[in-house]
Design a protein around this motif. Structure first.
Motif, PDB file in Angstrom:
ATOM      1  N   TYR A 109       2.048  20.159  75.520  1.00 41.42           N
ATOM      2  CA  TYR A 109       1.482  19.703  74.348  1.00 41.42           C
ATOM      3  C   TYR A 109       1.185  20.601  73.471  1.00 41.42           C
ATOM      4  N   ASP A 110       0.975  22.030  73.786  1.00 44.83           N
ATOM      5  CA  ASP A 110       1.008  23.097  73.070  1.00 44.83           C
ATOM      6  C   ASP A 110       2.403  23.337  72.501  1.00 44.83           C
ATOM      7  N   ILE A 111       3.518  23.416  73.154  1.00 42.16           N
ATOM      8  CA  ILE A 111       4.694  23.561  72.426  1.00 42.16           C
ATOM      9  C   ILE A 111       5.067  22.405  71.265  1.00 42.16           C
ATOM     10  N   LEU A 112       4.690  21.134  71.931  1.00 38.57           N
ATOM     11  CA  LEU A 112       5.075  20.174  70.972  1.00 38.57           C
ATOM     12  C   LEU A 112       4.057  20.150  69.665  1.00 38.57           C
ATOM     13  N   LYS A 113       3.060  20.608  69.820  1.00 39.87           N
ATOM     14  CA  LYS A 113       1.944  20.884  68.667  1.00 39.87           C
ATOM     15  C   LYS A 113       2.358  21.942  67.644  1.00 39.87           C
ATOM     16  N   GLN A 114       2.893  23.120  68.428  1.00 45.85           N
ATOM     17  CA  GLN A 114       3.435  24.056  67.444  1.00 45.85           C
ATOM     18  C   GLN A 114       4.647  23.687  66.640  1.00 45.85           C
ATOM     19  N   LYS A 115       5.730  22.774  67.226  1.00 47.88           N
ATOM     20  CA  LYS A 115       6.811  22.490  66.557  1.00 47.88           C
ATOM     21  C   LYS A 115       6.500  21.329  65.566  1.00 47.88           C
ATOM     22  N   TRP A 116       5.473  20.495  65.801  1.00 46.53           N
ATOM     23  CA  TRP A 116       5.384  19.339  64.784  1.00 46.53           C
ATOM     24  C   TRP A 116       4.131  19.346  63.801  1.00 46.53           C
ATOM     25  N   SER A 117       3.481  20.717  63.935  1.00 41.28           N
ATOM     26  CA  SER A 117       2.338  20.549  62.890  1.00 41.28           C
ATOM     27  C   SER A 117       2.971  21.077  61.643  1.00 41.28           C
ATOM     28  N   ASP A 118       2.236  20.832  60.619  1.00 37.32           N
ATOM     29  CA  ASP A 118       2.597  21.024  59.419  1.00 37.32           C
ATOM     30  C   ASP A 118       2.506  22.772  58.958  1.00 37.32           C
ATOM     31  N   PRO A 119       3.477  23.177  58.755  1.00 36.00           N
ATOM     32  CA  PRO A 119       3.536  24.662  58.499  1.00 36.00           C
ATOM     33  C   PRO A 119       2.326  25.130  57.502  1.00 36.00           C
ATOM     34  N   ARG A 120       1.967  24.364  56.418  1.00 39.94           N
ATOM     35  CA  ARG A 120       1.065  24.723  55.573  1.00 39.94           C
ATOM     36  C   ARG A 120      -0.424  24.646  55.947  1.00 39.94           C
ATOM     37  N   SER A 121      -0.672  23.387  56.476  1.00 41.96           N
ATOM     38  CA  SER A 121      -1.925  23.144  56.978  1.00 41.96           C
ATOM     39  C   SER A 121      -2.365  23.549  58.349  1.00 41.96           C
ATOM     40  N   GLY A 122      -1.309  23.656  59.194  1.00 41.27           N
ATOM     41  CA  GLY A 122      -1.356  23.966  60.523  1.00 41.27           C
ATOM     42  C   GLY A 122      -1.967  22.705  61.177  1.00 41.27           C
ATOM     43  N   ASN A 123      -2.176  21.533  60.623  1.00 37.75           N
ATOM     44  CA  ASN A 123      -2.479  20.198  61.426  1.00 37.75           C
ATOM     45  C   ASN A 123      -1.214  19.433  61.586  1.00 37.75           C
ATOM     46  N   MET A 124      -1.432  18.628  62.747  1.00 39.63           N
ATOM     47  CA  MET A 124      -0.494  17.608  63.223  1.00 39.63           C
ATOM     48  C   MET A 124      -0.835  16.135  62.986  1.00 39.63           C
ATOM     49  N   PRO A 125      -0.004  15.551  62.334  1.00 44.72           N
ATOM     50  CA  PRO A 125      -0.451  13.939  62.213  1.00 44.72           C
ATOM     51  C   PRO A 125      -0.870  13.368  63.318  1.00 44.72           C
ATOM     52  N   LEU A 126      -1.987  12.211  63.132  1.00 44.27           N
ATOM     53  CA  LEU A 126      -2.314  11.487  64.384  1.00 44.27           C
ATOM     54  C   LEU A 126      -1.490  10.696  65.189  1.00 44.27           C
ATOM     55  N   PRO A 127      -0.313  10.199  64.654  1.00 41.44           N
ATOM     56  CA  PRO A 127       0.655   9.619  65.683  1.00 41.44           C
ATOM     57  C   PRO A 127       1.338  10.406  66.369  1.00 41.44           C
ATOM     58  N   GLN A 128       1.635  11.583  65.723  1.00 38.25           N
ATOM     59  CA  GLN A 128       2.520  12.776  66.533  1.00 38.25           C
ATOM     60  C   GLN A 128       1.512  13.420  67.423  1.00 38.25           C
ATOM     61  N   LYS A 129       0.248  13.400  67.378  1.00 38.16           N
ATOM     62  CA  LYS A 129      -0.478  13.840  68.427  1.00 38.16           C
ATOM     63  C   LYS A 129      -0.476  12.990  69.523  1.00 38.16           C
ATOM     64  N   ILE A 130      -0.515  11.891  69.227  1.00 38.16           N
ATOM     65  CA  ILE A 130      -0.474  10.757  70.343  1.00 38.16           C
ATOM     66  C   ILE A 130       0.635  10.867  70.993  1.00 38.16           C
ATOM     67  N   THR A 131       1.915  10.978  70.273  1.00 40.79           N
ATOM     68  CA  THR A 131       3.328  10.854  71.143  1.00 40.79           C
ATOM     69  C   THR A 131       3.375  12.040  71.898  1.00 40.79           C
ATOM     70  N   ALA A 132       2.758  13.295  71.483  1.00 39.78           N
ATOM     71  CA  ALA A 132       2.817  14.565  72.213  1.00 39.78           C
ATOM     72  C   ALA A 132       1.928  14.519  73.369  1.00 39.78           C
ATOM     73  N   GLY A 133       0.796  13.837  73.486  1.00 40.16           N
ATOM     74  CA  GLY A 133       0.273  13.695  74.466  1.00 40.16           C
ATOM     75  C   GLY A 133       0.629  12.645  75.404  1.00 40.16           C
ATOM     76  N   LEU A 134       1.258  11.439  75.084  1.00 39.47           N
ATOM     77  CA  LEU A 134       1.996  10.716  76.061  1.00 39.47           C
ATOM     78  C   LEU A 134       3.248  11.406  76.637  1.00 39.47           C
ATOM     79  N   ILE A 135       3.911  12.322  76.004  1.00 38.75           N
ATOM     80  CA  ILE A 135       4.973  12.999  76.892  1.00 38.75           C
ATOM     81  C   ILE A 135       4.506  13.830  77.567  1.00 38.75           C
ATOM     82  N   ALA A 136       3.725  14.582  77.247  1.00 37.86           N
ATOM     83  CA  ALA A 136       3.062  15.838  78.101  1.00 37.86           C
ATOM     84  C   ALA A 136       2.444  15.264  79.293  1.00 37.86           C
ATOM     85  N   GLY A 137       1.778  14.033  79.133  1.00 38.69           N
ATOM     86  CA  GLY A 137       0.986  13.496  80.360  1.00 38.69           C
ATOM     87  C   GLY A 137       1.794  12.978  81.344  1.00 38.69           C
TER      88      GLY A 137
END
Length: 340
Positions: A109-137
């Protein structure tokens, strides 16, 4: 970036899992309440009575199920009947499970979060958070299923009659005996349920924690600190408990069932278990153990994220201090895995 997420996430999960283990054990015992016992063999023909009117058979009424009790009563009964140490039955399996399952899911999840987060805000959109959680889990659950089966069986053992208990000495003994007596595939019994539950837990827990934290900071409710971490993590724990409890009940029952050679198993699969549970006990049976689930999931998530956010293991530091912290934790993990 990579190794830090795996190691910190794994160690934080082990700390959280070990400290909340008694609540998890109570949850498992409650989830097994009301489960139909193994069917009793039919009376032999020799016990049928012949008369002029025909054959009469004896019908033995089924005893009513024992009354359901709450988490405090379940905990008190465990202590009275099995001793205080019984609250930590299966803790070695919990440690191994967190080592395999949570290390994998937190790191990915940490790896996916780093790759999918917005470079400017550092935040990741909720749908991508859920997707990252599903894959990692999903990947983490597949890796950790053998320890999960061992943990459920060790936690449930004390509710069985003495003659039927498995009496595993440790998680290592549990895995060895399962392979010897039931085959290697028994280590992945209920794996589809484990994967589904882990996907729900990881997506709801990690994604909602990040979302709650971002909302708190954006609205200026609190500053980034311990208060924000505790608030966001407890809310995330509640969301994870609501999302995962039905799958967790079915998973517990499928993993705990005894399958004797040549006999039909109590459940043919997850769907069969769910249908039999709902038919026999009603839809709310899928939320058995919800109070201890929330009671565990809340503190577990708080300990997990506070440990990570406060960087208690020193990975932000350099040199021998961080390494010595990891070595000390690994020694503790090894000792717990080899114990009951």
């Amino acid at each position: 970036m990579g190794i830090k997420g795996f190691v910190e996430g794994g160690i934080a999960s082990i700390v959280a899992g070990s400290t909340t283990h008694p609540l998890d054990l109570i949850k498992v015992r409650m989830q097994l309440q009301g489960e139909s016992p193994a069917p009793v063999a039919a009376l032999r023909p020799a016990l049928a009575f012949q008369s002029a009117a025909g054959t009469h058979t004896i019908s033995i009424p089924t005893p009513p199920p024992p009354p359901r009790v709450g988490p405090i009563s379940v905990g008190a009964r465990i202590v009275q009947q099995e001793g205080v140490s019984a609250l930590f039955s299966g803790v070695s399996a919990t440690v191994l499970r967190q080592t395999l399952y949570s290390t994998t899911r937190m790191g990915l999840y940490d790896i996916l979060k780093q790759k999918w987060s917005d470079p400017r805000s550092g935040n990741m959109p909720l749908p991508q958070k859920i997707t990252a959680g599903l894959i990692a889990g999903a990947i983490g659950a597949a890796v950790g299923n053998p320890a999960d089966v061992s943990m459920v069986r060790m936690q449930a053992d004390g509710r069985l009659p003495v003659a039927q208990r498995r009496n595993y000495k440790s998680v290592v003994d549990a895995i060895q005996r399962m392979v010897r007596d039931e085959g290697v595939t028994s280590l992945w019994r209920g794996s589809s349920l484990t994967v589904n539950r882990a996907m729900l837990v990881t997506a709801s827990q990690l994604a909602s924690y990040d979302q709650f934290k971002e909302m708190i900071l954006e609205k200026g409710v609190m500053k980034d600190g311990l208060g924000t971490h505790v608030t966001a993590s407890f809310a995330a724990g509640f969301v994870a408990a609501v999302a995962s409890n039905p799958v967790d009940v079915i998973k517990t029952r499928v993993m705990n069932m005894k399958v004797q050679p040549g006999e039909t198993p109590p459940y043919s699969g997850a769907l069969d278990c769910a249908l039999k549970t709902v038919r026999a006990e009603g839809p709310m049976a899928l939320y058995k153990g919800f109070i201890p689930t929330v009671s565990r999931q809340g503190p577990f998530t708080v300990v997990l994220f506070v440990t990570l956010e406060q960087e208690l293991f020193g990975f932000h530091k350099h040199g021998s201090e961080a390494i010595s912290n990891v070595i000390a934790c690994l020694v503790l993990i090894l000792a717990l895995v080899c114990s009951k």
